[in-house]
Design an enzyme around this catalytic site. Structure first.
Site, short mmCIF file in Angstrom:
data_model
loop_
_atom_site.label_atom_id
_atom_site.label_comp_id
_atom_site.label_asym_id
_atom_site.label_seq_id
_atom_site.Cartn_x
_atom_site.Cartn_y
_atom_site.Cartn_z
N ASP A 306 0.76 43.57 -11.00
CA ASP A 306 1.85 42.66 -11.35
C ASP A 306 1.36 41.23 -11.15
OD1 ASP A 306 4.33 41.69 -12.05
OD2 ASP A 306 5.40 42.51 -10.32
N HIS A 307 1.95 40.31 -11.87
CA HIS A 307 1.68 38.89 -11.64
C HIS A 307 2.60 38.38 -10.54
CE1 HIS A 307 0.41 38.91 -16.11
NE2 HIS A 307 -0.68 38.82 -15.38
N TRP A 456 7.74 39.91 -12.66
CA TRP A 456 8.34 41.14 -13.20
C TRP A 456 7.52 41.69 -14.36
CZ3 TRP A 456 12.12 36.86 -13.39
CH2 TRP A 456 12.72 36.62 -12.14
N HIS A 457 6.21 41.76 -14.13
CA HIS A 457 5.29 42.28 -15.15
C HIS A 457 4.59 43.55 -14.64
CE1 HIS A 457 4.84 37.89 -16.80
NE2 HIS A 457 5.99 38.45 -17.14
N GLN A 458 5.34 44.46 -14.07
CA GLN A 458 4.74 45.67 -13.52
C GLN A 458 4.03 46.47 -14.63
OE1 GLN A 458 6.97 47.66 -10.22
NE2 GLN A 458 8.68 46.60 -11.16
#
Length: 521
Positions: A306-307, A456-458
Site C-alpha cells: 500500500d502507499h 487506500w491503495h491496497q
C-alpha cells in the site's frame, strides 16, 4: 454449509460469474457482456450509489466510513508505535471509483515492464499497456497521439480551471528544478518524474465512475444480470474446477453456477479472503480455522502493499476555493537519482486535513495539505483469516514502515514536501507552515510514525508471477484451479507508482481479452 442461514439453490445458470463490481469487475463484466451469446452475472456486496455524496467529487471525504466503504482496519503496527491504520475500500456498484479522489494515474513505464518480467508475458509490458490506455481513454487534454486515446469509454481531463494553489505548486516545483509536464500520464511517467496538473475522471463537475463508463450503458442488456447486495462467501468447486459461487442474498445462502469461468474482482482483501475460505491458500492458515485445504497456495494473502503518506499542512492567508474535488496538482520525484522510477508521491489537497491524534497538532481553520507519500514502498504485509465464516473480518497486517529503507524515503518525502510548500511561489497564498515544521531527525521520525496514513491503495495479495508465492499465471488463472481467474489489484506483483484505479481498469480490460482469447487493438 459455511455461510449459515437458509440455502436456496438458483436454477438459472450463467456462462461467466464476475464477483465484485468495483473498478476491474465492472470492466470485465461489461466486455464479456458485449458478446451477445455470453450470459454474465455481476455480483456485488454493496448497493447502487447515486446520491450527491457520490456524484459530487468534493464530497469524497464524507464517504469514508460510510455504507459505501468496507472500512477495513489494520492490526496494531509496532513500526507506527502501535497505531492501527484505517484502510478504506469502496463498496457498491463502482467500488473505489465511487468514493475516491478520481485521480487517473497510469503507473510508471517500469511498473508494467516489471509485470511483464514477473509473468513472462510481454503482453503486460508498457508498450502493450499503452494500447490498452488508448482504448480506455477519452482524453480531453493536450494531444498526445502516441500515448493517449480520444474515443474510449472513460472521460479523462486535467483540472478544468485549476485553483491558484495548484498553479503555485507547479511553479514551486519548477523553481526546485523539477520539470513540469502537461500531464502526469505521458512522458512524465517514462522517466524521473515531475510535476503536473492532475488527470481526473470528472466530467462537467460530476464524478465519472467506472460503473458509469462501463456498466451503465449496458445495464439493460438481456445477457447481463447485475446482482447488488450479494456477499460472495465461497467458490463452488468440483474437484479442482470452479463451477460457481455461493453468496448471501437477503440473509439466505444462494448458489450461482457458471459453465465457463468464475472471475474474482473483489479487491486485495476480499479476493484472498474468499480464496482461503474456499480452501485455496496457505495450508497452516486454513487448518487453524478448520478449513480443509483443496489447493495449497502459500502466496494467498501474502505480499500486501500500500502507499503510505504523511500530511504536511499550511495555513492560508485567507480562505480559498476548492476545485475539482480538491486534488488538482501532483508531484512525483526520486529520493535517489539512481532509482529507475520516482519513489516519492505528493498529492495536494486544497483543504487542511486533520492529522491523526498522535501528532498532537490541530489543523488551521483555513489551509491546505500536501501528502508526502511513498510511491515504491519496500515494506510487505500479509492478510490472515479472522474466522472461517463470510462475516468474519480479515486480519490485515500492513507492516507499514517495517523496511528501514521506507523510513529513509519517508524522511526525504517530507523534506521535499516542506521545501515545496515553503517556496516563495506560495507567498501570496500561505501565511505559515503548521505541520510538521522543522524538527530534529529523531523527532521527525516520530512525526512520520504518528502521522502515517494510507492512500487506500491496497494491492498485491494474490500476485501474478512464476515463483512459489505467485497465485495467478500470466493469464490471471489461479494456479491449480480450472476456470477460476482473478482480475483486481491483488494480482499486481508490485504496487504501481501512483493511484491504482487506472491500472485496475487495464487489468480488467486485459482479463476480458484473455478470457475471450483476443488481444488489445
Amino acid at each position: 454449509m459455511r455461510c449459515g442461514g437458509l440455502m436456496k439453490t438458483v436454477a438459472q445458470g450463467f456462462d461467466y460469474i464476475v464477483c465484485g463490481a468495483g473498478t476491474a469487475g465492472c470492466v470485465v463484466a461489461a466486455r464479456l457482456a458485449d458478446q451477445p451469446d455470453a450470459r454474465v452475472l455481476l455480483i456485488e456486496a454493496g448497493d447502487h450509489c447515486a446520491g450527491p455524496e457520490v456524484t459530487d467529487p468534493a464530497q469524497w471525504p464524507a464517504n469514508l466510513g460510510s455504507a459505501r466503504d468496507w472500512a477495513f482496519e489494520g492490526e496494531s503496527n509496532q513500526h507506527l508505535d502501535g497505531r492501527r491504520l484505517a484502510l478504506s475500500m469502496g463498496k457498491g456498484l463502482g467500488g473505489g471509483s465511487n468514493i475516491n479522489v478520481m485521480v487517473w494515474a497510469r503507473g510508471h513505464q517500469s511498473d508494467w515492464d516489471f509485470f511483464a518480467a514477473e509473468s513472462g508475458d510481454a503482453g503486460w509490458g508498457y508498450a502493450s499497456v499503452l494500447d490498452y490506455y488508448r482504448r480506455i481513454e477519452s482524453w480531453h487534454g493536450h494531444p498526445d497521439a502516441d500515448r493517449r486515446g480520444v474515443s474510449g469509454p472513460l472521460y479523462i481531463a486535467p483540472a478544468a480551471a485549476p485553483q491558484p494553489l495548484a498553479l503555485a505548486t507547479l511553479e514551486a516545483a519548477r523553481r526546485l528544478g523539477i520539470p513540469v509536464f502537461g500531464s502526469a500520464n505521458g512522458q512524465m511517467m517514462e522517466g524521473s518524474g515531475g510535476a503536473a496538473l492532475t488527470d481526473l475522471c470528472i466530467r462537467n463537475g460530476r464524478r465519472a465512475s467506472i460503473y458509469d463508463a462501463y456498466i451503465a450503458p449496458r445495464r439493460h442488456c438481456p445477457n447481463l444480470t447485475i446482482l447488488p447486495g450479494a456477499l460472495v462467501s465461497r467458490i463452488l468447486l468440483e474437484g479442482k474446477r470452479a463451477i460457481g459461487v455461493e453468496a448471501i442474498v437477503d440473509g439466505q445462502c444462494q448458489r450461482f453456477y457458471a459453465t465457463s469461468e468464475v472471475i474474482l474482482s473483489m479487491g486485495a482483501v476480499n479476493t484472498p479472503k474468499t480464496l482461503m475460505q474456499s480452501g485455496i491458500g496457505p495450508e497452516d492458515e486454513l487448518r487453524v480455522h478448520q478449513i480443509e485445504p483443496i489447493n495449497v497456495l502459500p502466496g494467498v494473502g501474502q505480499n500486501h502493499q500500500d502507499h503510505v503518506a504523511f500530511g504536511c499542512t499550511w495555513e492560508y492567508q485567507r480562505p480559498l476555493s476548492i476545485g475539482s474535488g480538491g486534488c488538482e496538482a501532483t508531484v512525483y520525484w526520486k529520493s535517489d537519482p539512481r532509482l529507475d522510477a520516482p519513489d516519492l508521491l505528493h498529492c495536494q489537497l486544497q483543504f487542511p486535513v486533520p492529522s491523526p491524534p498522535e501528532v498532537g497538532i490541530a489543523p488551521p481553520d483555513h489551509g491546505w495539505t500536501m501528502f508526502a507519500g511513498l510511491a515504491r514502498p519496500l515494506s510487505r504485509g500479509r492478510l490472515r483469516l479472522g474466522g472461517a465464516g463470510p462475516m468474519d473480518r480479515m486480519r490485515i497486517e500492513p507492516h507499514s514502515l517495517s523496511a528501514p529503507e521506507d523510513m529513509e524515503a519517508a524522511l526525504a518525502s517530507v523534506e521535499l514536501c516542506r521545501t515545496l510548500g515553503n517556496s516563495p511561489a506560495f507567498d501570496d497564498l500561505v501565511k505559515r507552515e503548521v505541520i510538521p515544521r522543522q524538527q530534529a531527525r529523531r523527532d521527525m521520525e516520530r512525526f512520520i510514525r504518528h502521522s502515517a496514513v494510507t492512500y487506500w491503495h491496497q494491492s498485491c495479495t494474490a500476485k501474478m508471477g512464476r515463483d512459489e508465492l505467485s497465485v495467478v499465471d500470466h493469464e490471471l488463472r489461479v494456479y491449480g484451479i480450472e476456470r477460476l481467474r482473478i482480475a483486481d489489484a491483488s494480482i499486481m506483483p508490485r504496487i504501481t507508482v501512483g493511484n491504482t484505479m487506472a491500472p485496475c481498469v487495464v487489468i480488467g480490460e486485459r482479463a476480458a481479452d484473455l478470457i475471450m482469447g483476443t488481444t488489445a487493438s
